[in-house]
Write a protein that holds these residues in place. Structure first.
Motif, short mmCIF file in Angstrom:
data_model
loop_
_atom_site.label_atom_id
_atom_site.label_comp_id
_atom_site.label_asym_id
_atom_site.label_seq_id
_atom_site.Cartn_x
_atom_site.Cartn_y
_atom_site.Cartn_z
N UNK A 1 30.87 36.23 57.50
CA UNK A 1 30.80 37.27 58.52
C UNK A 1 31.74 38.45 58.26
N UNK A 2 31.67 39.01 57.07
CA UNK A 2 32.45 40.20 56.75
C UNK A 2 33.86 39.95 56.25
N UNK A 3 34.28 38.68 56.20
CA UNK A 3 35.61 38.32 55.70
C UNK A 3 35.47 37.45 54.47
N UNK A 4 36.46 37.53 53.59
CA UNK A 4 36.46 36.67 52.40
C UNK A 4 37.77 35.91 52.29
N UNK A 5 37.69 34.77 51.61
CA UNK A 5 38.87 34.02 51.17
C UNK A 5 38.64 33.74 49.69
N UNK B 1 50.28 34.50 45.22
CA UNK B 1 49.47 35.52 45.88
C UNK B 1 48.08 35.06 46.27
N UNK B 2 47.74 33.83 45.91
CA UNK B 2 46.45 33.25 46.31
C UNK B 2 46.71 32.12 47.28
N UNK B 3 45.84 31.88 48.21
CA UNK B 3 44.56 32.53 48.40
C UNK B 3 44.73 33.94 48.96
N UNK B 4 43.79 34.81 48.61
CA UNK B 4 43.74 36.16 49.15
C UNK B 4 42.67 36.18 50.23
N UNK B 5 42.93 36.96 51.25
CA UNK B 5 41.95 37.12 52.32
C UNK B 5 41.80 38.59 52.64
N UNK B 6 40.65 38.94 53.21
CA UNK B 6 40.41 40.32 53.59
C UNK B 6 38.98 40.51 54.03
N UNK B 7 38.54 41.75 53.94
CA UNK B 7 37.17 42.08 54.34
C UNK B 7 36.34 42.34 53.09
N UNK B 8 35.03 42.18 53.23
CA UNK B 8 34.14 42.52 52.13
C UNK B 8 33.06 43.46 52.62
N UNK B 9 32.56 44.24 51.66
CA UNK B 9 31.48 45.17 51.93
C UNK B 9 30.49 45.05 50.79
N UNK B 10 29.23 45.01 51.12
CA UNK B 10 28.19 44.89 50.10
C UNK B 10 27.42 46.20 50.02
N UNK B 11 27.50 46.83 48.84
CA UNK B 11 26.73 48.03 48.53
C UNK B 11 25.89 47.69 47.31
N UNK B 12 24.65 47.30 47.55
CA UNK B 12 23.74 46.80 46.52
C UNK B 12 23.90 47.55 45.21
N UNK C 1 26.80 45.87 44.39
CA UNK C 1 28.23 45.58 44.24
C UNK C 1 28.82 45.04 45.55
N UNK C 2 29.56 43.94 45.40
CA UNK C 2 30.32 43.36 46.49
C UNK C 2 31.76 43.81 46.30
N UNK C 3 32.32 44.46 47.30
CA UNK C 3 33.69 44.98 47.21
C UNK C 3 34.58 44.16 48.13
N UNK C 4 35.61 43.54 47.54
CA UNK C 4 36.59 42.76 48.29
C UNK C 4 37.82 43.64 48.52
N UNK C 5 38.21 43.79 49.77
CA UNK C 5 39.40 44.56 50.13
C UNK C 5 40.40 43.61 50.77
N UNK C 6 41.43 43.21 50.01
CA UNK C 6 42.41 42.25 50.54
C UNK C 6 43.22 42.83 51.71
N UNK C 7 43.66 41.94 52.60
CA UNK C 7 44.52 42.33 53.71
C UNK C 7 45.88 42.81 53.19
N UNK C 8 46.30 42.28 52.05
CA UNK C 8 47.59 42.66 51.45
C UNK C 8 47.44 44.02 50.76
#
Length: 131
Positions: free
Chosen positions: A41-45, A67-78, A80-87
């Motif tokens: 649901x829009x978040x990654x680990x 530094x792992x696990x990393x968590x944050x939000x993700x966005x999918x732009x067909x 490409x999946x972009x992971x944006x960490x909270x850190x």
């Protein structure tokens, strides 16, 4: 006519659910070290794992992946999946590939090889349950 609209809504919801990229992506091969990325649901680990265990001079375990696990939000732009960490870490991109053998996340280097030979790398991250 109203009954037709009522049938359309559940069908549309089902189609949207099928196109979700959420899930756990893990190596498609037996791996003793690697990555797992879970999308929900829009978040990654993003976790890293290894079977190697190291200890310091006092016998205390050494964290093999600081530094792992990393968590944050993700966005999918067909595609490409972009992971944006909270850190303060930089964004990371993966290529989402929907193949006969499953749904995969490929790194840039894996995607280049795929574009040349059309083969998904043996240990690419594949969505769990895609057997």
């Amino acid at each position: 006519m109203p009954n037709v609209r009522l049938l359309f809504v559940p069908a549309l919801a089902l189609l949207c659910a099928c196109s979700s990229i959420d899930g756990l992506y893990a190596p498609a091969c037996v791996a003793y070290e690697g990555d797992e990325i879970e999308l929900i649901e829009g978040r990654f680990t993003w976790r890293r794992f290894t079977d190697e265990r190291r200890v310091d001079e006092q016998g205390q375990p050494i964290d093999p992946f600081p530094g792992y696990p990393k968590q944050g939000i993700y966005e999918y732009r067909d595609p490409v999946l972009i992971l944006t960490p909270d850190s303060d870490s930089e964004n990371v991109g993966f290529f989402l590939m929907d193949e006969k053998s499953g749904v995969f996340l490929l790194t840039g280097a894996e995607k280049q090889r795929y574009d040349i030979d059309g083969q998904v790398p043996e240990c690419a991250l594949r969505r769990a349950g895609e057997d």
